[in-house]
Design an enzyme around this catalytic site. Sequence first.
Site, mmCIF file in Angstrom:
data_model
loop_
_atom_site.group_PDB
_atom_site.id
_atom_site.type_symbol
_atom_site.label_atom_id
_atom_site.label_comp_id
_atom_site.label_asym_id
_atom_site.label_seq_id
_atom_site.Cartn_x
_atom_site.Cartn_y
_atom_site.Cartn_z
ATOM 1 C CB VAL D 241 -0.944 0.032 1.225
ATOM 2 C CG1 VAL D 241 -1.909 -1.141 1.186
ATOM 3 C CG2 VAL D 241 -0.152 0.051 2.526
ATOM 4 C CB ALA D 265 2.872 -3.711 6.498
ATOM 5 C CB ALA D 269 6.634 -6.364 -0.387
ATOM 6 C CE LYS D 270 1.661 -9.631 4.223
ATOM 7 N NZ LYS D 270 1.517 -10.349 5.516
ATOM 8 C CB ALA D 271 3.367 -0.845 3.916
#
Lengths: 303, 303, 303, 303
Positions: D241, D265, D269-271
Amino acid sequence: MDIKDNMSVLELVEQMGKSGVLGAGRMYRATKLLADVIQDEDTAVFLSIAGPLVPGGLRKIVRDMINDGLVDVMFTSGANLTHDLLMAFGGDHYRGIHDNDEKLCEQGMGRIADLYTKSEDFEVFEKEITEILSKISQKEKNLTIREFITALGNSVDDESSILYTAAKKGVPIYAPGMIDSMLGLQLFMFTQDHEFCLDASGDMHELSDKVFESKKVATVILGGGLPKHYALASNLLKGGVDAAIQVTMDRGETGSLSGAPLEEAKSWAKAKAGSKLVTVVGDATIIFPIMVAGAREMISKSD
Amino acid sequence: MDIKDNMSVLELVEQMGKSGVLGAGRMYRATKLLADVIQDEDTAVFLSIAGPLVPGGLRKIVRDMINDGLVDVMFTSGANLTHDLLMAFGGDHYRGIHDNDEKLCEQGMGRIADLYTKSEDFEVFEKEITEILSKISQKEKNLTIREFITALGNSVDDESSILYTAAKKGVPIYAPGMIDSMLGLQLFMFTQDHEFCLDASGDMHELSDKVFESKKVATVILGGGLPKHYALASNLLKGGVDAAIQVTMDRGETGSLSGAPLEEAKSWAKAKAGSKLVTVVGDATIIFPIMVAGAREMISKSD
Amino acid sequence: MDIKDNMSVLELVEQMGKSGVLGAGRMYRATKLLADVIQDEDTAVFLSIAGPLVPGGLRKIVRDMINDGLVDVMFTSGANLTHDLLMAFGGDHYRGIHDNDEKLCEQGMGRIADLYTKSEDFEVFEKEITEILSKISQKEKNLTIREFITALGNSVDDESSILYTAAKKGVPIYAPGMIDSMLGLQLFMFTQDHEFCLDASGDMHELSDKVFESKKVATVILGGGLPKHYALASNLLKGGVDAAIQVTMDRGETGSLSGAPLEEAKSWAKAKAGSKLVTVVGDATIIFPIMVAGAREMISKSD
Amino acid sequence: MDIKDNMSVLELVEQMGKSGVLGAGRMYRATKLLADVIQDEDTAVFLSIAGPLVPGGLRKIVRDMINDGLVDVMFTSGANLTHDLLMAFGGDHYRGIHDNDEKLCEQGMGRIADLYTKSEDFEVFEKEITEILSKISQKEKNLTIREFITALGNSVDDESSILYTAAKKGVPIYAPGMIDSMLGLQLFMFTQDHEFCLDASGDMHELSDKVFESKKVATVILGGGLPKHYALASNLLKGGVDAAIQVTMDRGETGSLSGAPLEEAKSWAKAKAGSKLVTVVGDATIIFPIMVAGAREMISKSD
């Protein structure tokens, strides 16, 4: 809850009251109770402040409450007194610094979560407070902690200061653990070569009188610690407070007073049977400004 | 982690060390650090206890640590001193009571989470402490808080008592907020018609000497509050502690000292750069017995 | 509490029971209840695990409990299944890494508090799981989530694996949120070009049968989330569980199920009136190993 | 912070921003970020809701945000869907009930902290949902969970309903753990004698498309659980994100995702590296209404 454009804080808090459950319900009930006890002429409001709430942004809110006559007695830590004085002497609190703690130390920055102090401000503090101690000790050799705090308030010239305003308005500030702070350290160093004595238990008589001359007492407790205990326990001999609000993030399971539910105070006769008690679980730097803004608006509308 | 039948506490803690992460990793590192600082002859161990840990079951563990020479200096609250004395006078703490707080008050029971006190024990406490205060004040009119606590320890006859044992072993107990407790209240009432004065800042000199005469200092901090601050801040002038362990359930985001990460202490020079710091998030009545049992076993095996 | 040299875990937990209050009391009561429900032949033990407890060091404890017949039904998250498989394929979890999260990402390290995973282990996981999915889907096109997990357990060759052991021992594992994990992601990608369907609600019938064929049910709940809800709610139609233990750090005031007191479950008929319920507030990586070691020792002594 | 009479919520939040530290600073930054991501036409807003926030009073706030186009994608639990439908069918949530949980069960009241549900409302829910399921299943035998939720929204006639409004506005609602709820239970019972199948992994493709067709994504996360994980993980394949706000009371030390700092995150690699991340520690029923009221006022003033 219904969010409209350009809502006032009170309108939002009233929406929380309509929901009435979980944190929102507590937020409304605490705000309403704060407005009620402030408006009730028979109720003395005892405000207890622990944790870094002066450097954390509540200085003006508390100062204004005292100035406007909303608080009758205050309890706090030596640290909050220190930070109020540090600001009165031109110091400040800082943010947005991201070094690690060892580097901060080298740079003379003391960290409290995400807020920072500068050692140069503490040097000014040290210089100024020593001068004030000299002047105070020339007049008096023996003071209770409360008398000493009033003398400090009378020695600073800063209308934004809690100590200054409390001294002007005759609101007593009790800080039973004052000695355990930078202010206490300076006081200790001063007494090494000056005759000056603080009486540790001397405030109890005066505070006890305050309790007995109040028809009713409401305590508003931000954080826990010694200030919370003192604010409640001082009402013990009269059967407890009539109302209490507390804002805390600590939990109750460990038995520590800081996280204890207000209901426990009833078993100790620190809160009366039938007293109104509201706890809001949350960060006082968020919860208290909302509560005060909401209560002030309630009061101004009921006038 | 591998659970075998009839494991010793140390074997379990070592399994936690093999995992090494989350709470289990912290539990192992704290236990190992406790064993290390106890075994290091150059390190003075400062034990700080806040929260109801004496009524909460840690009285004997702390008493034994003092008796066995594992603790050099202790810091605590007036409440823990009160509860130690109450037990020395034959009182106790109770459990399994399920009335509400208003009924408890009528029955003379004071509640701390799920533990209870009886007012009749406090009546005995009141009677006994008044006699002791009479005797102490006949000898001395002026004591520091630490001297007063030692005098109390010398006045009780209970080998299970922390105060008694600390007095016998010459382990100083500092309680800067002592006045804010049942013990403090009795002291205040006594001083209303007796000449006797406690010096609030008088301990700082002695404590400062303790710090400077120790090659290294390790603080073991259960709970927060004034005892935590005093235990750390007393090391300020010497550049901070060399090691620290803390057990707490409070969180750090609000900035309160009780929940503050030990790393913050480095920025204030209350912990040295490079000092070993371990925090275990948990209930001290669970965590500390494990830590002490594990550390004692480590030490007995390394002999 | 009395600490002796070389205490067994049970001896320590029994000392906590003698104190009986605060966390220590809860720790003892939870351990005793765990031993009781394991020993009671009429009680099926439902173990629910949320949070990173497999990478957090509990893998072997859980695997051994299943292998020794102490657990009858298990509930967990897709993440714990993923980590169990990742280790079965030769991967591991890492610690002692101190880069910031952006750098960790560049290095292919995923962080969970103070434990770390490597992307190369996930690459192996991806390769291996795809092969296994091929084999499973050649036999079956339609499985419930529980059947799929059993098929996975039968496809790995690692005696240390929870999935392997559960499959061998016939202990069903339910993971209603399995799809929301790395395992779920691989499954989704596989189904993009293979015919294979997981039935989301297919397990309910089987689980319901499990509940009804058990005379009594005890749930042991580590962490909250979907596994906690499923473990309790599956007992709804039979009037609720007969006993429950939960270990959690979440708090109850926000109303989230993860922090909800077990007593609430009684109002929903997820726990029976009169059921035995114990909550320990703490980190499961500390609390659960003590509880299991203590309960195993209780059981071995009662034989 | 400066409290004036009749302040708007935004004025108060701006005062918090001037302080800038502790909870107050987070409150301001979260509000500002929410306004920014709503106003940025290139950013899709993903709202994740876990915990009893629909019964807890946020139903209308969320419904209005969807209706006004402020939310592009929503994630939630089966329980919140159930409560939204229960209200659409004329049911409600109750407060001010003080019986113990065993008595509540006898009276047919389910408790969530201090809010209550009535079994008679659930009976209506059961009747209504069964009829709706019949109608839906006559048209379609195979739906993804998201398609099923949209079909539900199209089947109710309540402008106050989140499901109704989301269906009308084309805002997809994802609930990967939907099956584990009263709604899921009814669905399961329905499928026992009707042909109807929900595809557990079927939403991933559609959601993935949503992510890829958005230039930027911001997640607003209330509570944790599966909805939080799904909201973040769905952005994994695109590198994470661009911004995230979370409101939680859970703590990070145990490693559970619900209490995990948003920074973690980034490692997964979720953020994205450089993404804007703000966490407010607090009760969402207090924090979110302030945040939304403040952000809406910011937006209306910038128009």
